[in-house]
Design a protein around this motif. Structure first.
Motif: not given
Length: 578
Positions: A466, A470, A474
Motif C-alpha cells: 500500500w 500510495y 501520489s
C-alpha cells in the motif's frame, strides 16, 4: 392358521363370500376368448368394479400384506388373473382399481419371505399393466377395436400413470398409529411402481407429482430405488424434468444434489472461465432457487463449499463462485417474499451471529459516509476472533474451537466479499493514519489461516504494498519513482521459505489505485503495464480487472464516464501483454 380360524377371522369381511365367485369368473374368462366371453365380461364389469372398490377399502385397512393374504387366501390368484385379462384391464375404471389394490398390497419393508415374493410378483404385474405384452388376448382385442398396437400401449400407459397419480393425490395420513392401515404407504408403492417407467415421457406427470408429494408421516416417502433410478436417468440426460421437479429431486436425493453442486463448481472454475461467465452459469443454475426454497438444501450446498474452500483457500476462482452463488441465492430468497422463510441464523448456523447482519447488509443499503466506519467495526470484530484463537493455542481443545470459529468467520466474509471490495476501494483514498484496519481485513481475507504465525508478516507486506502504491499514485512528475515501482513488483515475486502475499491481494490494490486514483489515465496505465509485464501475472491481472468491471456494472458505477474510460484503458493495456 386353520381353516376354521381363517373363517372366524374373516367373518366380518363380506367380500370373502364373493371371492370364489369372482375367481371362477376370472378363470372362465381367461380360458376362452369368444364373443360370448366378451359379452359376459361386459355384463359383469360394473359389479366387478363395486367388488374391487370394497376389496381396496378392506386391503387398505389392514396393517400388513401377510395379514391380508391370510384373510384372503384367494386374493393373489384373483388379481393376477384379472390383471392378465386384456378385456378387463382395457376398461379404465377396472384397471385403476386393480392397480390401486396392487399398490395397497406392496410392502415397503417386507417382513418375511411371503411379502418379499409378493413384492416381486406385484412388480411384474405392474410392469405388465404398463406395457401390456402382445399376448393372444391383447392382440385379439386390439384387432377387434381396430386400434394400432403402439397407440394402444401408449393409451394403456397414460391411463396407468393417471390412476397412480390419482391414488397418490388422495393419499393423506389419517391415523396416528403406524400399526394400523395408512393410505400414505401408497406413495412409496407408487414410486416403486414407477421405476420401470422412469424414462417414459408419458410418465413425466407422475414423476413430477411423486417428487412434489408432501411428506406428512413416517411411513410416507419415496423409495430409494425410485430416487436412484431418477438420479441415474437425469444424470445421463435420459429424462427431462421441469424446474420444480428438479428442485424436489435435489431436496430428496443427496447424491443428485451433490453431483449438481460439484458439476457447477467444475464448470465455473474451469480454466479460461471469466467472472461474467461464472455469473451467467450460476444465475442459470437452479441451485440458488433450490437453496432459497429449502434451507436443508442450502446447508448441504454450503457444507460442500466449506469443504472445498478448506482445501483451496487461495483459489480466487473458487471464491468467486461462492460469492456469485451467495448473491444469486439472496436474489432468489427475496423473490420468495412475503412467503415465510428461514432466518439468517437457520441458513448460517455455524457463522458468528454478531457478524451475520453487518456482513449481509449490502453496501448500497448504507450511506457512503458510513462505509468506512462499518468496515472498521467488521475488521475489529474479526481481529478479536483471531486474537482469541491465538490466546487458546496452548490448549488443544480450545485451539480446535478457535480455529473453527475463525474459519467460519472467514467463510462468511468470503461469501460477503463485496465488503472486501469496498475496503480495497476505500484504501485508495485513505491515508497512512487510517488504512491499518482496512489492510488487516484485506490481509485476513486473502490469508485466513495463521500458519506458522505468518499473519503479522503478511500484514507488514500488505502495508508495504500500500505504501508503494500510495507513493506511486501520489506522484505528479515524471519519471515514476523507480524505487517504489521495483519494490512493489518484488512483492509479487514468490519467496521460498517465506510467507509471501497472495498475488491477488497485491493486484487488487494496484487495479483499484489505477481505476480510482487521481493520476492521469495514461500514467496509471503505464504503472499497470510495467507491473504486469515484469511480474508475468497478465492472466491474474486481467481476471482482477474483469471482476472489478463486473461489480461496477452491477452497481451502476459506469454512469461515471471517467471510471468507464479508465477501466477500458487498463483492459487494453493488460490485453497487449497477453
Amino acid at each position: 392358521m386353520t381353516e376354521l380360524q381363517v373363517q372366524q377371522t374373516t367373518a366380518h369381511w363380506p367380500n370373502v363370500q364373493e371371492m370364489p365367485f369372482w375367481l371362477e369368473k376370472a378363470i372362465a374368462w381367461g380360458q376362452t376368448d369368444t364373443p360370448h366371453t366378451w359379452k359376459d365380461i361386459s355384463l359383469h364389469l360394473k359389479r366387478l368394479r363395486d367388488f374391487l372398490q370394497q376389496l381396496l377399502t378392506e386391503i387398505s385397512s389392514v396393517s400388513s400384506t401377510t395379514e391380508t393374504l391370510n384373510r384372503l387366501p384367494l386374493l393373489g390368484q384373483l388379481l393376477g388373473r384379472l390383471c392378465w385379462n386384456s378385456h378387463v384391464t382395457a376398461e379404465g375404471a377396472s384397471r385403476g382399481l386393480l392397480l390401486q389394490c396392487l399398490l395397497a398390497l406392496y410392502s415397503e419393508h417386507p417382513s418375511n419371505a411371503v411379502e418379499g415374493k409378493a413384492n416381486q410378483w406385484i412388480q411384474k404385474v405392474l410392469c405388465h399393466l404398463a406395457t401390456d405384452e402382445e399376448d393372444g388376448a391383447a392382440v385379439v382385442l386390439m384387432k377387434h377395436l381396430a386400434v394400432p398396437t403402439k397407440e394402444y400401449h401408449l393409451n394403456v400407459l397414460k391411463k396407468m400413470v393417471t390412476r397412480i397419480q390419482e391414488s397418490i393425490g388422495n393419499s393423506r395420513c389419517s391415523v396416528s398409529s403406524t400399526n394400523k392401515g395408512c393410505s400414505c404407504g401408497s406413495v412409496w408403492a407408487a414410486s416403486e411402481a414407477c421405476v420401470p417407467l422412469i424414462t417414459c415421457p408419458e410418465a413425466s406427470p407422475l414423476i413430477g407429482a411423486l417428487l412434489q408429494q408432501q411428506m406428512t408421516c413416517i411411513r410416507e416417502g419415496l423409495s430409494e430405488n425410485f430416487l436412484g433410478a431418477l438420479h441415474s436417468a437425469y444424470s445421463r440426460c435420459d429424462l427431462l424434468l421441469d424446474e420444480q421437479a428438479v428442485v424436489s429431486l435435489w431436496y430428496q436425493s443427496l447424491p443428485s444434489l451433490e453431483e449438481a453442486v460439484l458439476n457447477l463448481l467444475a464448470s465455473a472454475t474451469a480454466a479460461g472461465s471469466t467472472p461474467s461467465q461464472v455469473e451467467e452459469q450460476v444465475s442459470k443454475s437452479l441451485l440458488p432457487k433450490a437453496c432459497a426454497q429449502h434451507c436443508s438444501v442450502f446447508l448441504v450446498v454450503n457444507d460442500i463449499f466449506r469443504t472445498v474452500l478448506k482445501q483451496t483457500e487461495r483459489n480466487e476462482r473458487v471464491k468467486n463462485v461462492f460469492q456469485t452463488f451467495t448473491k444469486c441465492f439472496f436474489m432468489e430468497l427475496s423473490r420468495l417474499q412475503p412467503q415465510p422463510s428461514a432466518s439468517l441464523k437457520a441458513f448460517f448456523p455455524q457463522s458468528p451471529p454478531s457478524l451475520l447482519i453487518p456482513l449481509f447488509t449490502m453496501p448500497s443499503e448504507m450511506p457512503q459516509e458510513s462505509l468506512k466506519n462499518h468496515l472498521m467495526w467488521v475488521s475489529s470484530s474479526l481481529q478479536r476472533l483471531t486474537e482469541e484463537e491465538e490466546d487458546d493455542e496452548d490448549s488443544d481443545s480450545g485451539n480446535i474451537r478457535g480455529n473453527h470459529k475463525v474459519f467460519e468467520a472467514w467463510f462468511l466474509l468470503v461469501q460477503c466479499a463485496y465488503w472486501v471490495h469496498v475496503a480495497v476501494q476505500l484504501l485508495v483514498t485513505s491515508g497512512p493514519e487510517d488504512c491499518g484496519p482496512l489492510l488487516w481485513l484485506l490481509t485476513f481475507y486473502h490469508h485466513p489461516t495463521n500458519r506458522w504465525h505468518h499473519r503479522a508478516s503478511q500484514l507488514v507486506q500488505a502495508k508495504a504494498a500500500w505504501d508503494h502504491l500510495y507513493s506511486l499514485f501520489s506522484t505528479v512528475a515524471h519519471p515514476l519513482p523507480a524505487d517504489h515501482l521495483q519494490s512493489f513488483i518484488s512483492l509479487l515475486a514468490p519467496k521460498p521459505q517465506q510467507p509471501s502475499l497472495a498475488p491477488s491481494l497485491t493486484l487488487n490494490l494496484l487495479v483499484n489505485f489505477a481505476t480510482f486514483g487521481q493520476l492521469p489515465q495514461s500514467t496509471s496505465a503505464e504503472i499497470t503495464q510495467k507491473v504486469v509485464h515484469q511480474s508475468g501475472l497478465q492472466d491474474e491481472a486481467a481476471r482482477v480487472l474483469s471482476s472489478l468491471r463486473l461489480r461496477l456494472n452491477d452497481r451502476g458505477s459506469f454512469a461515471n464516464d471517467r471510471v468507464h474510460l479508465r477501466i477500458e484503458e487498463l483492459h487494453n493495456t493488460i490485453k497487449k501483454q497477453m
